[in-house]
Design a protein around this motif. Sequence first.
Motif, short mmCIF file in Angstrom:
data_model
loop_
_atom_site.label_atom_id
_atom_site.label_comp_id
_atom_site.label_asym_id
_atom_site.label_seq_id
_atom_site.Cartn_x
_atom_site.Cartn_y
_atom_site.Cartn_z
N LEU A 93 0.90 -1.12 0.00
CA LEU A 93 -0.10 0.22 -0.01
C LEU A 93 0.80 1.26 -0.08
O LEU A 93 1.72 1.49 0.93
N GLU A 94 0.75 2.08 -1.16
CA GLU A 94 1.75 3.18 -1.43
C GLU A 94 0.85 4.57 -1.51
O GLU A 94 -0.18 4.37 -2.30
N GLY A 95 1.52 5.64 -1.34
CA GLY A 95 0.89 6.73 -1.62
C GLY A 95 1.91 7.85 -1.83
O GLY A 95 3.11 7.97 -1.18
N ASN A 96 1.68 8.82 -2.73
CA ASN A 96 2.57 9.92 -3.10
C ASN A 96 1.63 10.96 -3.34
O ASN A 96 0.91 11.19 -4.29
N VAL A 97 2.07 12.21 -2.69
CA VAL A 97 1.49 13.49 -2.89
C VAL A 97 2.65 14.46 -3.42
O VAL A 97 3.69 14.71 -2.78
N ASP A 98 2.46 14.99 -4.66
CA ASP A 98 3.51 15.96 -5.09
C ASP A 98 3.52 17.33 -4.11
O ASP A 98 2.77 17.62 -3.53
N SER A 99 4.89 17.95 -4.21
CA SER A 99 4.85 18.75 -3.13
C SER A 99 4.27 20.08 -3.46
O SER A 99 3.99 20.85 -2.33
N ASP A 100 3.77 20.50 -4.65
CA ASP A 100 3.01 21.57 -4.83
C ASP A 100 1.46 21.41 -4.62
O ASP A 100 0.85 22.42 -5.02
N VAL A 101 0.87 20.30 -4.13
CA VAL A 101 -0.35 20.23 -4.09
C VAL A 101 -1.31 21.13 -2.96
O VAL A 101 -2.20 21.60 -3.10
N ASP A 102 -0.48 21.13 -1.72
CA ASP A 102 -1.13 21.78 -0.67
C ASP A 102 -1.03 23.29 -0.68
O ASP A 102 0.11 23.75 -0.96
N PRO A 103 -2.02 23.90 -0.15
CA PRO A 103 -3.27 23.59 0.70
C PRO A 103 -4.12 23.35 -0.50
O PRO A 103 -4.25 24.05 -1.60
N VAL A 104 -5.34 22.41 -0.07
CA VAL A 104 -6.49 22.28 -1.03
C VAL A 104 -7.66 22.74 -0.16
O VAL A 104 -7.93 22.44 0.68
N LEU A 105 -8.54 23.67 -1.13
CA LEU A 105 -9.76 24.01 -0.63
C LEU A 105 -10.96 22.75 -0.77
O LEU A 105 -11.41 22.52 -1.96
N MET A 106 -11.12 22.09 0.42
CA MET A 106 -12.24 20.84 0.36
C MET A 106 -12.84 20.68 1.61
O MET A 106 -12.32 21.28 2.74
N ASP A 107 -13.57 19.77 1.44
CA ASP A 107 -14.29 19.54 2.70
C ASP A 107 -13.71 18.12 3.14
O ASP A 107 -13.90 17.12 2.39
N THR A 108 -12.66 18.06 3.92
CA THR A 108 -11.79 17.12 4.45
C THR A 108 -12.44 16.00 4.75
O THR A 108 -11.93 14.80 4.27
N GLN A 109 -13.54 15.85 5.51
CA GLN A 109 -14.34 14.61 6.06
C GLN A 109 -14.94 14.09 4.76
O GLN A 109 -14.76 12.74 4.54
N ALA A 110 -15.36 14.84 3.62
CA ALA A 110 -16.09 14.20 2.60
C ALA A 110 -15.08 13.64 1.58
O ALA A 110 -15.20 12.65 1.15
N ILE A 111 -13.95 14.23 1.40
CA ILE A 111 -12.98 13.78 0.63
C ILE A 111 -12.24 12.55 1.33
O ILE A 111 -11.97 11.72 0.65
N GLY A 112 -12.20 12.42 2.60
CA GLY A 112 -11.74 11.35 3.29
C GLY A 112 -12.60 10.22 2.96
O GLY A 112 -12.29 9.11 3.04
N ARG A 113 -13.97 10.25 2.91
CA ARG A 113 -14.84 9.40 2.67
C ARG A 113 -14.78 8.93 1.23
O ARG A 113 -14.59 7.56 0.94
N VAL A 114 -14.27 9.80 0.37
CA VAL A 114 -14.08 9.12 -1.07
C VAL A 114 -12.75 8.26 -1.09
O VAL A 114 -12.80 7.16 -1.47
N LEU A 115 -11.71 8.86 -0.15
CA LEU A 115 -10.63 8.05 -0.26
C LEU A 115 -10.64 6.62 0.49
O LEU A 115 -10.04 5.76 -0.11
N ASN A 116 -11.31 6.69 1.40
CA ASN A 116 -11.78 5.39 2.48
C ASN A 116 -12.64 4.54 1.37
O ASN A 116 -12.16 3.21 1.33
N ASN A 117 -13.45 5.03 0.54
CA ASN A 117 -14.18 4.25 -0.35
C ASN A 117 -13.20 3.37 -1.38
O ASN A 117 -13.30 2.37 -1.51
N LEU A 118 -12.62 4.28 -2.05
CA LEU A 118 -11.86 3.75 -3.25
C LEU A 118 -10.55 2.82 -2.65
O LEU A 118 -10.43 1.91 -3.36
N ILE A 119 -9.98 3.26 -1.40
CA ILE A 119 -8.92 2.58 -1.08
C ILE A 119 -9.39 1.24 -0.60
O ILE A 119 -8.95 -0.02 -0.86
N GLY A 120 -10.45 1.15 0.30
CA GLY A 120 -11.21 0.15 0.79
C GLY A 120 -11.63 -0.99 -0.39
O GLY A 120 -11.36 -2.10 -0.30
N ASN A 121 -12.15 -0.49 -1.40
CA ASN A 121 -12.52 -1.24 -2.64
C ASN A 121 -11.43 -1.83 -3.30
O ASN A 121 -11.14 -3.23 -3.51
#
Length: 188
Positions: free
Chosen positions: A65-93
């Motif tokens: 299980l690996e992940g990488n975020v490019d250094s120029d990504v942050d900060p991001v305007l988002m609903d952290t909890q909602a995007i966390g749910r998307v990530l949880n769903n996709l990674i879990g699947n």
Amino acid sequence: TVKRYLNTAQRDVRNLSALIDDLFQMAQLDAGGFPLRRAEASLNDLLSDTLESFTELAKQQELLLEGNVDSDVDPVLMDTQAIGRVLNNLIGNALRHTSNRGRVSVFVRRTTQGVELTVSDTGTGIRADDLPHIFERFYRGDAARSRSRGTGAGLGLAIARGIVQAHGGDIKVDSEIGKGTQFTFYIP
């Protein structure tokens, strides 16, 4: 025997509660009333926390299980909890549909559209006949229908799409049987 039945009842109550929450969230998304709490936040931190929550499961399944975020990504305007749910769903699947010694990778980069997140796996893949339907409510492809592969109601990807679209983004999927699947979504 009583303890076993109580444990079964407790598990079923948790599953029903999760289903009710999913249905409520789906109704909010359909009505356009899904409340986003956008704020500038670190997608790097969110991904790190999400991957850490799946580390033990990946280890048990002997998956990389690996992940990488490019250094120029942050900060991001988002609903952290909602995007966390998307990530949880996709990674879990991805973890659920990838065999032992496989790989699940998450990459985040900035593009002209905004921030692009890709979750890919070396899993079983999704049949071509199922691809046009996987974001539909209650749709479960053949491989996902058995209890051993998952107990969801087929709402996870529909909710993920709704959350991404509520952020003004879009989500797509590419897959090949026996080679794996890649979900890519962006948020402006």
